[in-house]
Design a protein around this motif. Structure first.
Motif, PDB file in Angstrom:
ATOM      1  N   TRP A 326      43.831  47.611  37.481  1.00 32.64           N
ATOM      2  CA  TRP A 326      43.515  47.923  38.881  1.00 32.64           C
ATOM      3  C   TRP A 326      42.048  47.632  39.180  1.00 32.64           C
ATOM      4  O   TRP A 326      41.715  47.060  40.225  1.00 32.64           O
ATOM      5  CB  TRP A 326      43.829  49.395  39.148  1.00 32.64           C
ATOM      6  CG  TRP A 326      43.505  49.817  40.545  1.00 32.64           C
ATOM      7  CD1 TRP A 326      44.223  49.578  41.670  1.00 32.64           C
ATOM      8  CD2 TRP A 326      42.331  50.530  40.955  1.00 32.64           C
ATOM      9  NE1 TRP A 326      43.589  50.099  42.763  1.00 32.64           N
ATOM     10  CE2 TRP A 326      42.421  50.694  42.350  1.00 32.64           C
ATOM     11  CE3 TRP A 326      41.234  51.044  40.289  1.00 32.64           C
ATOM     12  CZ2 TRP A 326      41.445  51.358  43.081  1.00 32.64           C
ATOM     13  CZ3 TRP A 326      40.257  51.704  41.016  1.00 32.64           C
ATOM     14  CH2 TRP A 326      40.375  51.859  42.393  1.00 32.64           C
ATOM     15  N   ARG A 329      41.565  43.959  39.637  1.00 33.94           N
ATOM     16  CA  ARG A 329      42.014  43.473  40.952  1.00 33.94           C
ATOM     17  C   ARG A 329      41.020  43.855  42.048  1.00 33.94           C
ATOM     18  O   ARG A 329      40.787  43.095  42.982  1.00 33.94           O
ATOM     19  CB  ARG A 329      43.406  44.045  41.265  1.00 33.94           C
ATOM     20  CG  ARG A 329      44.501  43.535  40.338  1.00 33.94           C
ATOM     21  CD  ARG A 329      45.881  44.000  40.803  1.00 33.94           C
ATOM     22  NE  ARG A 329      46.925  43.547  39.894  1.00 33.94           N
ATOM     23  CZ  ARG A 329      47.451  44.278  38.916  1.00 33.94           C
ATOM     24  NH1 ARG A 329      47.036  45.519  38.731  1.00 33.94           N
ATOM     25  NH2 ARG A 329      48.367  43.778  38.127  1.00 33.94           N
ATOM     26  N   MET A 330      40.422  45.063  41.920  1.00 36.60           N
ATOM     27  CA  MET A 330      39.421  45.460  42.910  1.00 36.60           C
ATOM     28  C   MET A 330      38.210  44.546  42.832  1.00 36.60           C
ATOM     29  O   MET A 330      37.654  44.124  43.868  1.00 36.60           O
ATOM     30  CB  MET A 330      39.004  46.926  42.674  1.00 36.60           C
ATOM     31  CG  MET A 330      40.091  47.943  42.987  1.00 36.60           C
ATOM     32  SD  MET A 330      40.590  47.948  44.722  1.00 36.60           S
ATOM     33  CE  MET A 330      42.122  47.012  44.614  1.00 36.60           C
ATOM     34  N   GLU A 331      37.759  44.235  41.604  1.00 41.45           N
ATOM     35  CA  GLU A 331      36.620  43.331  41.459  1.00 41.45           C
ATOM     36  C   GLU A 331      36.984  41.929  41.944  1.00 41.45           C
ATOM     37  O   GLU A 331      36.140  41.219  42.502  1.00 41.45           O
ATOM     38  CB  GLU A 331      36.174  43.298  40.004  1.00 41.45           C
ATOM     39  CG  GLU A 331      35.551  44.604  39.524  1.00 41.45           C
ATOM     40  CD  GLU A 331      34.990  44.521  38.123  1.00 41.45           C
ATOM     41  OE1 GLU A 331      34.405  45.509  37.665  1.00 41.45           O
ATOM     42  OE2 GLU A 331      35.143  43.461  37.480  1.00 41.45           O
ATOM     43  N   GLU A 332      38.239  41.541  41.736  1.00 37.97           N
ATOM     44  CA  GLU A 332      38.700  40.220  42.185  1.00 37.97           C
ATOM     45  C   GLU A 332      38.609  40.116  43.714  1.00 37.97           C
ATOM     46  O   GLU A 332      38.308  39.049  44.257  1.00 37.97           O
ATOM     47  CB  GLU A 332      40.138  40.008  41.711  1.00 37.97           C
ATOM     48  CG  GLU A 332      40.678  38.608  41.894  1.00 37.97           C
ATOM     49  CD  GLU A 332      42.099  38.510  41.356  1.00 37.97           C
ATOM     50  OE1 GLU A 332      42.405  37.531  40.661  1.00 37.97           O
ATOM     51  OE2 GLU A 332      42.922  39.432  41.626  1.00 37.97           O
ATOM     52  N   ARG A 333      38.871  41.251  44.388  1.00 34.96           N
ATOM     53  CA  ARG A 333      38.826  41.271  45.853  1.00 34.96           C
ATOM     54  C   ARG A 333      37.471  41.733  46.386  1.00 34.96           C
ATOM     55  O   ARG A 333      37.326  41.944  47.596  1.00 34.96           O
ATOM     56  CB  ARG A 333      39.911  42.208  46.382  1.00 34.96           C
ATOM     57  CG  ARG A 333      41.318  41.810  45.979  1.00 34.96           C
ATOM     58  CD  ARG A 333      42.296  42.903  46.329  1.00 34.96           C
ATOM     59  NE  ARG A 333      43.607  42.628  45.757  1.00 34.96           N
ATOM     60  CZ  ARG A 333      44.613  43.503  45.762  1.00 34.96           C
ATOM     61  NH1 ARG A 333      44.438  44.697  46.302  1.00 34.96           N
ATOM     62  NH2 ARG A 333      45.769  43.188  45.225  1.00 34.96           N
ATOM     63  N   ALA A 334      36.518  41.948  45.485  1.00 35.92           N
ATOM     64  CA  ALA A 334      35.166  42.401  45.859  1.00 35.92           C
ATOM     65  C   ALA A 334      35.209  43.728  46.606  1.00 35.92           C
ATOM     66  O   ALA A 334      34.523  43.928  47.616  1.00 35.92           O
ATOM     67  CB  ALA A 334      34.454  41.333  46.690  1.00 35.92           C
ATOM     68  N   ARG A 335      36.048  44.655  46.091  1.00 38.71           N
ATOM     69  CA  ARG A 335      36.160  45.967  46.707  1.00 38.71           C
ATOM     70  C   ARG A 335      35.691  47.024  45.701  1.00 38.71           C
ATOM     71  O   ARG A 335      35.819  46.836  44.482  1.00 38.71           O
ATOM     72  CB  ARG A 335      37.596  46.268  47.122  1.00 38.71           C
ATOM     73  CG  ARG A 335      38.108  45.386  48.237  1.00 38.71           C
ATOM     74  CD  ARG A 335      39.530  45.766  48.579  1.00 38.71           C
ATOM     75  NE  ARG A 335      40.057  44.919  49.649  1.00 38.71           N
ATOM     76  CZ  ARG A 335      41.311  45.007  50.098  1.00 38.71           C
ATOM     77  NH1 ARG A 335      42.148  45.892  49.585  1.00 38.71           N
ATOM     78  NH2 ARG A 335      41.712  44.208  51.066  1.00 38.71           N
ATOM     79  N   HIS A 439      52.764  35.641  44.640  1.00 36.75           N
ATOM     80  CA  HIS A 439      51.981  36.110  45.784  1.00 36.75           C
ATOM     81  C   HIS A 439      50.766  35.214  46.019  1.00 36.75           C
ATOM     82  O   HIS A 439      49.824  35.620  46.710  1.00 36.75           O
ATOM     83  CB  HIS A 439      51.539  37.560  45.538  1.00 36.75           C
ATOM     84  CG  HIS A 439      52.676  38.479  45.199  1.00 36.75           C
ATOM     85  ND1 HIS A 439      53.611  38.882  46.116  1.00 36.75           N
ATOM     86  CD2 HIS A 439      53.052  39.032  44.013  1.00 36.75           C
ATOM     87  CE1 HIS A 439      54.502  39.679  45.531  1.00 36.75           C
ATOM     88  NE2 HIS A 439      54.188  39.779  44.248  1.00 36.75           N
ATOM     89  N   ARG A 441      48.420  34.347  44.012  1.00 43.99           N
ATOM     90  CA  ARG A 441      47.193  34.749  43.335  1.00 43.99           C
ATOM     91  C   ARG A 441      47.080  33.978  42.024  1.00 43.99           C
ATOM     92  O   ARG A 441      48.101  33.700  41.375  1.00 43.99           O
ATOM     93  CB  ARG A 441      47.182  36.255  43.069  1.00 43.99           C
ATOM     94  CG  ARG A 441      47.138  37.078  44.331  1.00 43.99           C
ATOM     95  CD  ARG A 441      47.404  38.525  44.044  1.00 43.99           C
ATOM     96  NE  ARG A 441      48.705  38.706  43.395  1.00 43.99           N
ATOM     97  CZ  ARG A 441      49.320  39.868  43.249  1.00 43.99           C
ATOM     98  NH1 ARG A 441      48.755  40.954  43.716  1.00 43.99           N
ATOM     99  NH2 ARG A 441      50.487  39.944  42.661  1.00 43.99           N
TER     100      ARG A 441
END
Length: 447
Positions: A326, A329-335, A439, A441
């Motif tokens: 998780w 994925r957050m780092e992948e989306r810069a969140r 999806h 990605r």
């Protein structure tokens, strides 16, 4: 010899020896009954010997022990034969076959008791259930020089000698035919294909079970026979996965139950200020039940505590992996990735997620910066492997399984944790036709 020791030898030694020999004999054979899932064969035999006892009395007109033993043994062997025949020719489960046979034979025995010469048979129900352990008195001399003589030893109660011989015969036969019993027990079909006479070995074994049950029946009662055929082997089964170790452990448990149970029955009431004693056979059966419960609770591999611990550790490991993926994925989306959002997204319970976060931090996979979780270099490699496996499974399920893209996430969440038990590596499906998952990605390259 002191009076106390003379009293112990006269009153207690005979019952202890008889109970130990009976328990060891039953435990030795019970291992193979438990593994074959026919543990209640002893119960069936204990009930079905009644017509044999009545018929022996009707023929001989006496309650001579030898005649009663022959009648009971014949009924026990008949029970085994009928159960095996029903299993083989009717394909019903073993429990149902034993229930049918012993109930019919027991009812036949009751009918024989109520009619003809059988009405003169006097069967003591308490003796049948609890045996005659307390009645085995050894008239031992009061001088040590006379105790250790053949005449003194030969004057031990008849039941002690009978059970000692039975225990010796059973031990020798189990040791001599251990290989045959093991392969017939686990795979009779394979045993036959390898040239072992599986039917003959099984038939001889069941006859031996019938003889041991009947021989122990008179001295220790049906309750103890049934308990010893099941509890020590089942307790040993919880402690080890190797049959040889299981057999030896069951013998040790049976002997300890016999000595400990008799001691508690004879002396336990006095330790708490009560008078008298309780049934020795009943107390031995209770102790064997306690041993079984302890093994179920404390067994190192199959015990309740050990299995609960493994499940808890597995849940924390899976939660740790889900947390790493998780955060990736957050780092992948810069969140930002904080623990509150992780709890909402991953779905693990609060305590499990806290333990998973602590585990990942301790292993150097995660670090906390300004309230947000960040992957370390080691953690990013682990997270990349997990996300890659997850997206490969999603692609596999869509391309090969024909599932819709929005129906494969939950299945991939479970499959990404699957590990090959032999190689110890994460299971991974074949590469998809495109470098993107369903999806759109990117599928991370193998690290």
């Amino acid at each position: 010899m002191s009076p106390a020791l003379h009293e112990f030898l006269s009153i207690d030694l005979g019952p202890i020896l008889a109970a130990t020999f009976a328990c060891v004999s039953c435990a030795l054979l019970g291992n193979f009954l438990v593994l074959r899932r026919i543990s209640l064969m002893g119960d069936a035999i204990s009930h079905a010997v009644l017509p044999g006892l009545v018929l022996a009395f009707m023929i001989t007109g006496t309650r001579d022990p030898l005649a009663m033993f022959i009648g009971a043994a014949a009924a026990g062997i008949l029970t085994v034969g009928l159960v095996e025949a029903m299993r083989r020719y009717t394909r019903i489960e073993p429990g149902a076959a034993m229930g049918v046979v012993f109930s019919v034979l027991f009812a036949l025995g009751v009918l024989m008791l109520e009619r003809g010469a059988g009405r003169q048979v006097d069967l003591d129900a308490d003796c049948v259930l609890n045996g005659v352990l307390e009645a085995m008195i050894w008239f031992v001399p009061d001088q040590w020089s006379q105790v250790l003589t053949w005449n003194a030893i030969a004057s031990l109660p008849r039941q002690v000698w009978t059970l000692a011989i039975v225990a010796a015969v059973v031990s020798i036969l189990v040791a001599a035919f251990f290989k045959e019993l093991r392969i017939v027990c686990f795979d009779p079909g394979l045993a036959t294909s390898l040239g072992f006479p599986a039917s003959a070995v099984n038939g001889a074994f069941m006859v031996l079970v019938a003889c041991v049950t009947v021989a122990s029946f008179e001295a220790v009662g049906s309750i103890l026979v049934i308990a010893m055929l099941i509890c020590p082997p089942a307790a040993a089964r919880m402690l080890t996965d190797r049959l040889r170790s299981q057999v030896l452990t069951s013998v040790l448990i049976a002997a300890c139950c016999a000595v400990g149970g008799y001691t508690l029955a004879a002396f336990g009431p006095g330790w708490i200020g009560a008078s008298g004693s309780v049934s020795a056979s009943g107390m031995i059966a209770v102790v064997s039940g306690v041993a079984m419960a302890s093994a179920m609770l404390l067994g190192p591999r199959h015990g309740v505590i050990a299995r609960s611990g493994r499940r808890a550790r597995l849940a924390i490991t899976i939660a740790s992996e889900d947390l790493l993926a998780w955060v990736y994925r957050m780092e992948e989306r810069a969140r930002p990735a904080n623990i509150q959002r992780a709890a909402e997204t991953i779905g693990s319970t609060g305590m499990t997620l806290k333990l998973a976060t602590a585990r990942s931090t301790r292993l150097g996979l995660l670090k906390s910066e300004n309230g947000n979780l960040r992957l370390t270099d080691t953690g990013r490699r682990s997270a990349t492997e997990l996300v890659r496996t997850h997206r490969l499974w999603e692609s596999y399920l869509v391309e090969r399984g024909g599932f819709a893209p929005d129906h494969v996430h939950d299945a991939a969440m479970r499959l990404e944790h699957a590990v090959d038990p032999e190689r110890g590596v994460r299971l991974e499906p074949p590469e998809p036709s495109t470098p993107l998952d369903p999806h759109q990605r990117p599928i991370p390259p193998r690290s």
